[in-house]
Design a protein around this motif. Structure first.
Motif, mmCIF file in Angstrom:
data_model
loop_
_atom_site.group_PDB
_atom_site.id
_atom_site.type_symbol
_atom_site.label_atom_id
_atom_site.label_comp_id
_atom_site.label_asym_id
_atom_site.label_seq_id
_atom_site.Cartn_x
_atom_site.Cartn_y
_atom_site.Cartn_z
ATOM 1 N N UNK A 132 34.859 61.268 9.572
ATOM 2 C CA UNK A 132 35.025 62.308 8.957
ATOM 3 C C UNK A 132 35.392 63.630 10.536
ATOM 4 N N UNK A 133 33.822 63.431 11.613
ATOM 5 C CA UNK A 133 34.347 63.560 12.762
ATOM 6 C C UNK A 133 35.492 63.695 13.504
ATOM 7 N N UNK A 134 36.482 62.509 13.567
ATOM 8 C CA UNK A 134 37.436 62.588 14.189
ATOM 9 C C UNK A 134 38.480 63.107 12.936
ATOM 10 N N UNK A 135 38.271 63.932 12.025
ATOM 11 C CA UNK A 135 39.255 64.181 11.171
ATOM 12 C C UNK A 135 39.163 65.603 11.477
ATOM 13 N N UNK A 136 38.137 65.627 11.885
ATOM 14 C CA UNK A 136 37.747 67.425 11.856
ATOM 15 C C UNK A 136 38.252 67.534 13.513
ATOM 16 N N UNK A 153 46.576 59.108 22.455
ATOM 17 C CA UNK A 153 45.209 57.830 22.171
ATOM 18 C C UNK A 153 45.276 56.915 22.780
ATOM 19 N N UNK A 154 44.781 56.494 23.581
ATOM 20 C CA UNK A 154 44.488 55.115 23.860
ATOM 21 C C UNK A 154 43.624 54.726 23.584
ATOM 22 N N UNK A 155 43.880 53.958 22.751
ATOM 23 C CA UNK A 155 41.764 53.736 21.930
ATOM 24 C C UNK A 155 42.093 51.291 21.567
ATOM 25 N N UNK A 156 41.036 51.475 21.230
ATOM 26 C CA UNK A 156 40.670 49.691 20.532
ATOM 27 C C UNK A 156 40.698 50.182 18.836
ATOM 28 N N UNK A 157 42.350 49.969 18.124
ATOM 29 C CA UNK A 157 42.743 50.840 17.133
ATOM 30 C C UNK A 157 43.042 49.451 16.419
ATOM 31 N N UNK A 158 42.295 48.646 15.190
ATOM 32 C CA UNK A 158 42.884 47.098 14.393
ATOM 33 C C UNK A 158 43.720 47.118 13.876
ATOM 34 N N UNK A 159 45.042 46.902 13.952
ATOM 35 C CA UNK A 159 45.646 46.055 12.569
ATOM 36 C C UNK A 159 45.510 46.326 11.550
ATOM 37 N N UNK A 160 46.645 46.750 10.025
ATOM 38 C CA UNK A 160 45.833 46.854 9.314
ATOM 39 C C UNK A 160 45.337 45.246 8.563
ATOM 40 N N UNK A 161 46.090 44.437 8.907
ATOM 41 C CA UNK A 161 45.675 42.717 8.647
ATOM 42 C C UNK A 161 44.437 42.660 8.919
ATOM 43 N N UNK A 225 44.056 55.712 10.822
ATOM 44 C CA UNK A 225 44.413 56.680 11.998
ATOM 45 C C UNK A 225 45.890 57.820 11.816
ATOM 46 N N UNK A 226 46.750 57.068 10.955
ATOM 47 C CA UNK A 226 48.260 57.127 11.363
ATOM 48 C C UNK A 226 47.933 58.350 10.166
ATOM 49 N N UNK A 227 47.034 58.381 8.845
ATOM 50 C CA UNK A 227 46.944 59.559 7.733
ATOM 51 C C UNK A 227 46.554 60.303 8.516
ATOM 52 N N UNK A 228 44.372 60.372 9.172
ATOM 53 C CA UNK A 228 44.327 61.604 9.087
ATOM 54 C C UNK A 228 44.682 62.018 10.451
ATOM 55 N N UNK A 229 45.942 62.162 11.254
ATOM 56 C CA UNK A 229 46.615 62.694 11.759
ATOM 57 C C UNK A 229 47.903 63.216 10.812
ATOM 58 N N UNK A 234 50.046 66.622 11.800
ATOM 59 C CA UNK A 234 51.163 66.067 12.981
ATOM 60 C C UNK A 234 52.160 65.738 12.127
ATOM 61 N N UNK A 235 53.106 66.104 12.631
ATOM 62 C CA UNK A 235 54.328 65.951 11.668
ATOM 63 C C UNK A 235 54.929 64.525 12.083
ATOM 64 N N UNK A 236 54.849 64.144 13.023
ATOM 65 C CA UNK A 236 54.753 61.743 12.991
ATOM 66 C C UNK A 236 53.481 61.772 13.989
ATOM 67 N N UNK A 237 53.400 60.687 13.736
ATOM 68 C CA UNK A 237 52.573 60.075 14.332
ATOM 69 C C UNK A 237 52.816 58.526 14.290
ATOM 70 N N UNK A 238 52.908 57.692 15.241
ATOM 71 C CA UNK A 238 52.563 56.254 15.599
ATOM 72 C C UNK A 238 52.489 55.826 16.439
ATOM 73 N N UNK A 239 52.718 54.098 17.033
ATOM 74 C CA UNK A 239 52.253 53.292 18.036
ATOM 75 C C UNK A 239 53.268 53.251 19.044
#
Length: 253
Positions: A132-136, A153-161, A225-229, A234-239
């Motif tokens: 919730x805080x990140x979404x805000x 954002x450069x961070x630890x982000x897990x793949x979906x699988x 993350x992409x869904x929250x963005x 945000x119009x475009x979001x991705x790695x």
């Protein structure tokens, strides 16, 4: 006093901080380079772009951005006064410094009160925030970024699988082992040793172990993350870069 810290002391502890952070960010220097490439490209044609480095620590990424974009106004933002003091003494006037806790009410108000932000960057910091805080925070940054502004954002982000997420951790750990990242301080030992330095001890006196904002954490995968963005505006979001579970995630306003 913060202003009395010697440059030699600041250099010693900033360099130890840089080595310590390599334990927690796979191929950290390359990640910094990619983030700077993105910001430089997105800032083309923008006079004196305003850049915020969120959770900056002493300011390693902010300093690289200031060197890459000498006309930019770069602000290193962190909640810890000792880290900001080290940065001021080590990097000097190339950067502005601001103390703020990301996600607290009004945290952005003093950082860019009179103009849109051109780029907001962060590295190994936003994963401490709850979903919730990140979404805000994403929504607040989207509101402050001008048209075409970018969040990187450069961070630890897990793949979906889940299987690939486990494999990404293994790949990252093996990279760190090959580069001897675990031979340096870890987070706790860096702070313990810093507290034993007579020149730094006054800055830590009376603060205790709870000097940092509480780590709420989140389990968001890349698609989360992409869904929250997208929800934030945000119009475009991705790695644009990945090594193991270390991602550079870009969102364009």
């Amino acid at each position: 006093m913060m202003g009395s810290m010697s440059t030699v002391t600041a250099a010693r502890w900033v360099e130890r901080w840089e080595s310590q952070q390599q334990r927690y960010a796979v191929d950290r220097e390359e990640r910094f380079t990619v983030i700077a490439d993105v910001v430089e490209h997105m800032a083309l044609g923008r006079p004196a772009p305003l850049i915020l480095d969120l959770g900056s620590g002493p300011g390693a990424l902010a300093a690289r951005l200031a060197a890459r974009l000498p006309d930019a106004e770069v602000t290193a933002v962190d909640a810890d006064p000792l880290l900001l003091a080290l940065g001021r003494a080590y990097y000097g006037p190339a950067l502005r410094y601001a103390e703020a806790v990301i996600g607290e009410p009004g945290w952005l108000d003093g950082l860019a009160p009179n103009r849109p932000v051109d780029a907001a960057v962060s590295t190994t910091a936003l994963h401490y925030l709850s979903e919730p805080t990140l979404g805000r925070v994403y929504r607040e940054l989207a509101d402050r970024l001008g048209p075409g502004g970018v969040l990187v954002n450069g961070d630890h982000i897990s793949p979906d699988s889940p299987r690939l997420a486990d494999l990404a951790v293994v790949i990252g750990r093996r990279h760190a082992e090959r580069h001897l990242a675990f031979a340096h301080d870890d987070w706790d030992s860096w702070w313990t040793c810093a507290a034993a330095d007579p020149e730094l001890a006054p800055l830590l006196a009376g603060v205790g172990p709870r000097r940092h904002p509480r780590c709420e954490g989140n389990d968001l995968t890349l698609s989360g993350h992409i869904s929250l963005l997208r929800q934030a505006g945000f119009a475009h979001a991705g790695t644009v870069w990945q090594f193991g579970n270390s991602h550079v995630l870009v969102a364009v306003r």
